[in-house]
Design a protein around this motif. Structure first.
Motif, mmCIF file in Angstrom:
data_model
loop_
_atom_site.group_PDB
_atom_site.id
_atom_site.type_symbol
_atom_site.label_atom_id
_atom_site.label_comp_id
_atom_site.label_asym_id
_atom_site.label_seq_id
_atom_site.Cartn_x
_atom_site.Cartn_y
_atom_site.Cartn_z
ATOM 1 N N VAL A 1 29.858 -32.215 59.777
ATOM 2 C CA VAL A 1 30.897 -32.751 60.662
ATOM 3 C C VAL A 1 32.221 -32.008 60.529
ATOM 4 O O VAL A 1 32.950 -31.841 61.518
ATOM 5 C CB VAL A 1 31.089 -34.262 60.395
ATOM 6 C CG1 VAL A 1 32.274 -34.809 61.182
ATOM 7 C CG2 VAL A 1 29.818 -35.037 60.760
ATOM 8 N N LEU A 2 32.560 -31.543 59.323
ATOM 9 C CA LEU A 2 33.864 -30.903 59.120
ATOM 10 C C LEU A 2 34.112 -29.708 60.046
ATOM 11 O O LEU A 2 35.209 -29.588 60.612
ATOM 12 C CB LEU A 2 34.026 -30.477 57.656
ATOM 13 C CG LEU A 2 34.531 -31.543 56.683
ATOM 14 C CD1 LEU A 2 34.662 -30.973 55.280
ATOM 15 C CD2 LEU A 2 35.870 -32.121 57.138
ATOM 16 N N PRO A 3 33.147 -28.786 60.217
ATOM 17 C CA PRO A 3 33.403 -27.674 61.143
ATOM 18 C C PRO A 3 33.638 -28.144 62.575
ATOM 19 O O PRO A 3 34.452 -27.556 63.303
ATOM 20 C CB PRO A 3 32.120 -26.827 61.055
ATOM 21 C CG PRO A 3 31.493 -27.207 59.769
ATOM 22 C CD PRO A 3 31.829 -28.645 59.564
ATOM 23 N N VAL A 4 32.933 -29.201 62.980
ATOM 24 C CA VAL A 4 33.115 -29.748 64.333
ATOM 25 C C VAL A 4 34.523 -30.315 64.477
ATOM 26 O O VAL A 4 35.200 -30.093 65.486
ATOM 27 C CB VAL A 4 32.057 -30.836 64.627
ATOM 28 C CG1 VAL A 4 32.255 -31.391 66.032
ATOM 29 C CG2 VAL A 4 30.644 -30.269 64.475
ATOM 30 N N ILE A 5 34.965 -31.038 63.459
ATOM 31 C CA ILE A 5 36.325 -31.594 63.476
ATOM 32 C C ILE A 5 37.355 -30.463 63.506
ATOM 33 O O ILE A 5 38.360 -30.531 64.227
ATOM 34 C CB ILE A 5 36.554 -32.499 62.245
ATOM 35 C CG1 ILE A 5 35.660 -33.743 62.333
ATOM 36 C CG2 ILE A 5 38.019 -32.902 62.136
ATOM 37 C CD1 ILE A 5 35.745 -34.636 61.116
ATOM 38 N N PHE A 6 37.094 -29.413 62.735
ATOM 39 C CA PHE A 6 38.025 -28.278 62.681
ATOM 40 C C PHE A 6 38.204 -27.650 64.055
ATOM 41 O O PHE A 6 39.342 -27.445 64.517
ATOM 42 C CB PHE A 6 37.497 -27.239 61.679
ATOM 43 C CG PHE A 6 38.244 -25.934 61.708
ATOM 44 C CD1 PHE A 6 39.496 -25.812 61.128
ATOM 45 C CD2 PHE A 6 37.690 -24.815 62.345
ATOM 46 C CE1 PHE A 6 40.186 -24.609 61.160
ATOM 47 C CE2 PHE A 6 38.370 -23.610 62.376
ATOM 48 C CZ PHE A 6 39.622 -23.506 61.785
ATOM 49 N N PHE A 7 37.095 -27.336 64.726
ATOM 50 C CA PHE A 7 37.205 -26.676 66.027
ATOM 51 C C PHE A 7 37.719 -27.632 67.106
ATOM 52 O O PHE A 7 38.382 -27.198 68.048
ATOM 53 C CB PHE A 7 35.853 -26.093 66.434
ATOM 54 C CG PHE A 7 35.530 -24.802 65.735
ATOM 55 C CD1 PHE A 7 36.269 -23.659 65.995
ATOM 56 C CD2 PHE A 7 34.506 -24.738 64.810
ATOM 57 C CE1 PHE A 7 35.992 -22.466 65.350
ATOM 58 C CE2 PHE A 7 34.219 -23.552 64.158
ATOM 59 C CZ PHE A 7 34.959 -22.414 64.420
ATOM 60 N N THR A 8 37.415 -28.918 66.959
ATOM 61 C CA THR A 8 37.940 -29.894 67.914
ATOM 62 C C THR A 8 39.455 -30.011 67.777
ATOM 63 O O THR A 8 40.173 -30.078 68.776
ATOM 64 C CB THR A 8 37.281 -31.266 67.707
ATOM 65 O OG1 THR A 8 35.860 -31.142 67.867
ATOM 66 C CG2 THR A 8 37.810 -32.286 68.703
ATOM 67 N N ALA A 9 39.929 -30.010 66.528
ATOM 68 C CA ALA A 9 41.373 -30.064 66.296
ATOM 69 C C ALA A 9 42.051 -28.774 66.761
ATOM 70 O O ALA A 9 43.186 -28.798 67.247
ATOM 71 C CB ALA A 9 41.651 -30.285 64.808
#
Length: 259
Positions: free
Chosen positions: A113-121
């Motif tokens: 989930v962290l990479p998804v959150i990173f690119f979403t942010a």
């Protein structure tokens, strides 16, 4: 049981294998980052781009970390000491099952989930796929993760050695990913999806793509809808296999000697 869980948590936090688990996970994520345009990659596009790498993260992470938590104490006789000190076998067994589930699943979800959150942010969610559909797939992925942990519970308490369980688990994972492809190639019809934990994860992070028309231009859109039969099969088969493995493992542990 609470004291055993606390001891296992402390042991896991100080174990070098816990940190070595980061290596294959970091490699899988690093390969997913290759050739990405950091200024344009959205959260939804990263999921579609990483694809099956998301399935491989729990397959290898749970094998390394879950088996270690479950079977490490067979080598240093900690389990025997716990039983001799007055703990019921049920407490010794289920404490390890609980800790293995918590650490393994939290590790997997964090790194997925962290990479998804990173690119979403960084660049927003994007239009590559529906947010709700993607979220459902991540939630459903927890069920085969639980199933994988429970399978390794059974392996560890059968062989009573974490190293042997590692080897068996690795072979099982390889066969579970290769045999379905061969079977599909030979039959041209039958596909293993929720039938195996590994194929279940692969199916969840494999997306059908179509061309959509957004803001005056053609874009690739991933379909996140899932067949009701697949959703039901994922939940029911995962829970059923998990229950069988947990019960079988406890029966074996209850009736076997702990040296």
């Amino acid at each position: 049981m609470r004291n055993i869980i606390k001891a296992l948590n402390y042991q896991t936090k100080s174990d070098i294998v816990t940190y070595c688990t980061l290596l294959p996970v970091a490699f899988l994520l690093a390969t997913a980052f290759m050739d990405l345009d950091m200024e344009k990659t959205t959260g939804s596009y990263f999921i579609s781009y990483a694809g099956e790498n998301f399935a491989l993260v729990p397959i290898f992470c749970i094998l390394m970390l879950g088996v270690r938590i479950l079977g490490w104490d067979y080598s240093d006789k900690t389990m025997n000491y716990e039983i001799l000190s007055g703990h019921h076998r049920r407490e010794v067994y289920f404490a390890r099952v609980i800790v293995a589930h918590i650490w393994s699943i939290l590790f997997c979800l964090t790194f997925m989930v962290l990479p998804v959150i990173f690119f979403t942010a960084l660049n927003g969610w994007g239009i590559t796929m529906d947010l709700k559909g993607a979220a459902i797939r991540f939630v459903l992925a927890i069920f085969p993760m639980i199933r994988l942990v429970c399978q390794y519970v059974l392996f560890v308490f059968i062989v009573k050695n974490s190293y042997v369980a590692w080897a068996l688990g690795y072979l099982l994972s390889m066969f579970s990913m290769i045999i379905p492809m061969l079977l599909e190639e030979l039959t041209k019809k039958f596909r293993l999806t929720y039938h195996l934990a590994e194929t279940n994860l692969m199916e969840l992070f494999t997306f059908n793509q179509r061309i959509g028309y957004v803001n005056g231009e053609d874009v690739t859109v991933c379909q996140t809808e899932l067949e009701p039969s697949f959703v039901t099969g994922t939940i029911i088969v995962s829970l059923a296999v998990s229950a069988v493995c947990i019960i079988s493992g406890y029966i074996i542990f209850k009736k076997s000697d702990v040296n």
